[in-house]
Write an enzyme that holds these catalytic residues in place. Structure first.
Site, short mmCIF file in Angstrom:
data_model
loop_
_atom_site.label_atom_id
_atom_site.label_comp_id
_atom_site.label_asym_id
_atom_site.label_seq_id
_atom_site.Cartn_x
_atom_site.Cartn_y
_atom_site.Cartn_z
N GLY A 149 33.05 33.24 76.39
CA GLY A 149 33.94 33.90 75.28
C GLY A 149 34.05 32.86 74.21
O GLY A 149 33.81 31.83 74.30
N CYS A 150 34.47 33.54 72.98
CA CYS A 150 34.71 32.76 71.83
C CYS A 150 35.88 31.97 71.92
O CYS A 150 35.52 30.42 71.64
CB CYS A 150 34.81 33.86 70.67
SG CYS A 150 36.05 35.02 70.62
N TYR A 151 36.93 32.09 72.34
CA TYR A 151 37.93 31.33 72.31
C TYR A 151 37.68 30.12 73.26
O TYR A 151 37.98 28.91 73.32
CB TYR A 151 39.36 31.79 72.74
CG TYR A 151 39.85 32.64 71.75
CD1 TYR A 151 40.17 32.05 70.39
CD2 TYR A 151 40.26 34.04 71.85
CE1 TYR A 151 41.16 33.02 69.54
CE2 TYR A 151 41.07 34.60 70.97
CZ TYR A 151 41.18 34.21 69.60
OH TYR A 151 42.02 34.96 68.64
N PRO A 152 37.31 30.39 74.72
CA PRO A 152 36.82 29.38 75.81
C PRO A 152 35.94 28.51 75.17
O PRO A 152 35.94 27.39 75.48
CB PRO A 152 36.16 30.37 76.72
CG PRO A 152 37.09 31.53 76.83
CD PRO A 152 37.02 31.78 75.25
N THR A 153 34.96 28.98 74.26
CA THR A 153 33.79 27.81 73.84
C THR A 153 34.64 26.71 72.99
O THR A 153 34.21 25.53 73.51
CB THR A 153 32.63 28.71 73.09
OG1 THR A 153 32.08 29.67 73.63
CG2 THR A 153 31.65 27.63 72.20
#
Length: 346
Positions: A149-153
């Site tokens: 996901g974008c936030y996890p990256t």
């Protein structure tokens, strides 16, 4: 040349995949799939690609997809990949899934956080979490990738070095994240209506965002340290970009220079992570349109708390760009091939 298919081609991640892959010297965009626009020319939906030699949109047909493509990108909403990926894998097609369906090891956690039926345990076990900077060898051998996901990256790239070094208290981690509105997808809703969003900022899904268990899972798998984090996302009135600010209590007396050197050595050979000089204050504009994650480190000596800043373009490094980075590794291409490295500026 490898034939590539994109499911969900009319979404933001799908359009970005086309922008990147169109200039890739080793692949051909062979097939574009859409459940709602079968038979139409892609340029009728996105006039900015008028004149490009792109295939017409077609319906999703696993048999046809497997027959004509070497790899399929699934740029779909949650719930689609869970059933489609196992069919494609059985037919020998590589898959990079940009949805959240294959990211969580636990079906129960997926059902709890995504409110949908989970994928089968077999496909969950075969899927590799595609954070290349930390899972590169596994990605190179994989047939199915769960694209992060974008936030996890941004969060994981900023937290993993110092947590793995055991320099912070895992229970003290707080992540404040801000994203542009493209992260909500192309669908229309009151929350992304211009007059509601413009000139405003708001938190959402406080304590219940579906990326929270993904972050916790990967922190545990990479460091062996299990602890809940406090994650709060915010929506800001811009199109692209994510800024995460992670706070954590130091457990020892490490200096700012010590932490800087840890990050520089950790990411020295990673082409898409830039550890910025001491004192840097990041802007999402620094990475706009690129596959970079920029990280800056600060230390509040008064509270003995480290402050980790990270910025990415949520549509590139947070979605399509990282997906292509994974594809490059899966096929043995040069990791940086076709990926944008110069930011759009201003």
């Amino acid at each position: 040349m490898k034939n590539i298919g994109i499911v969900g081609a009319t979404g933001y991640s799908g359009v970005e995949l086309i922008r990147i892959l169109f200039n890739h010297p080793q692949v051909d965009i062979h097939s574009l799939y859409s459940s709602s626009a079968d038979g139409s020319a892609f340029a009728t939906h996105f006039p900015h690609v008028t004149g490009l030699n792109l295939p017409d949109l077609q319906k999703i047909d696993p048999e046809e997809m497997a027959r004509n493509n070497d790899l399929i990108f699934l740029a779909t909403p949650a719930g689609v990949s869970a059933s489609l990926t196992p069919e494609l894998e059985k037919k020998g097609v590589k898959v990079v899934d940009l949805s959240g369906d294959l990211r969580l090891e636990s079906p129960e956690l997926y059902k709890q956080w995504y409110k949908k039926e989970p994928a089968g345990t077999a496909i969950l076990k075969s899927a590799v979490y595609g954070l290349p900077e930390w899972n590169k060898e596994a990605v190179q051998k994989a047939n199915v990738i769960a694209n992060p996901g974008c936030y996890p990256t941004a969060t994981l790239l900023s937290l993993l070095p110092i947590m793995k070094a055991d320099w912070i208290d895992p229970k003290s981690v707080i992540v404040d994240a801000k994203s542009g509105v493209s992260g909500a997808g192309r669908g229309v809703s009151l929350g992304v209506h211009y007059s509601e969003l413009n000139e405003s900022i708001h938190a959402y899904k406080v304590g219940e965002h579906q990326h929270t268990p993904e972050i916790e899972q990967e922190l545990r798998l990479q460091t062996g340290k299990a602890a809940p984090i406090q994650f709060t996302p915010h929506l800001v009135p811009m199109t692209r970009g994510i800024l995460t600010t992670a706070y954590a209590n130091l457990t020892g007396s490490k200096s700012l220079q010590d932490i800087q050197e840890l990050y520089e050595s950790t990411y020295a050979n990673e082409p898409f992570v830039r550890v910025r000089p001491l004192g840097s204050l990041l802007k999402t504009k620094d990475v706009y349109g690129t596959n970079f994650c920029d990280i800056a480190i600060h230390l509040d000596e008064r509270t003995n708390r480290v402050v980790l800043l990270a910025v990415i373009d949520n549509v590139v490094k947070g979605a399509a760009g990282q997906a292509v980075q994974n594809m490059n590794l899966m096929f043995g291409f040069e990791e940086k091939m076709a990926l944008p490295q110069v930011a759009l500026y201003p």
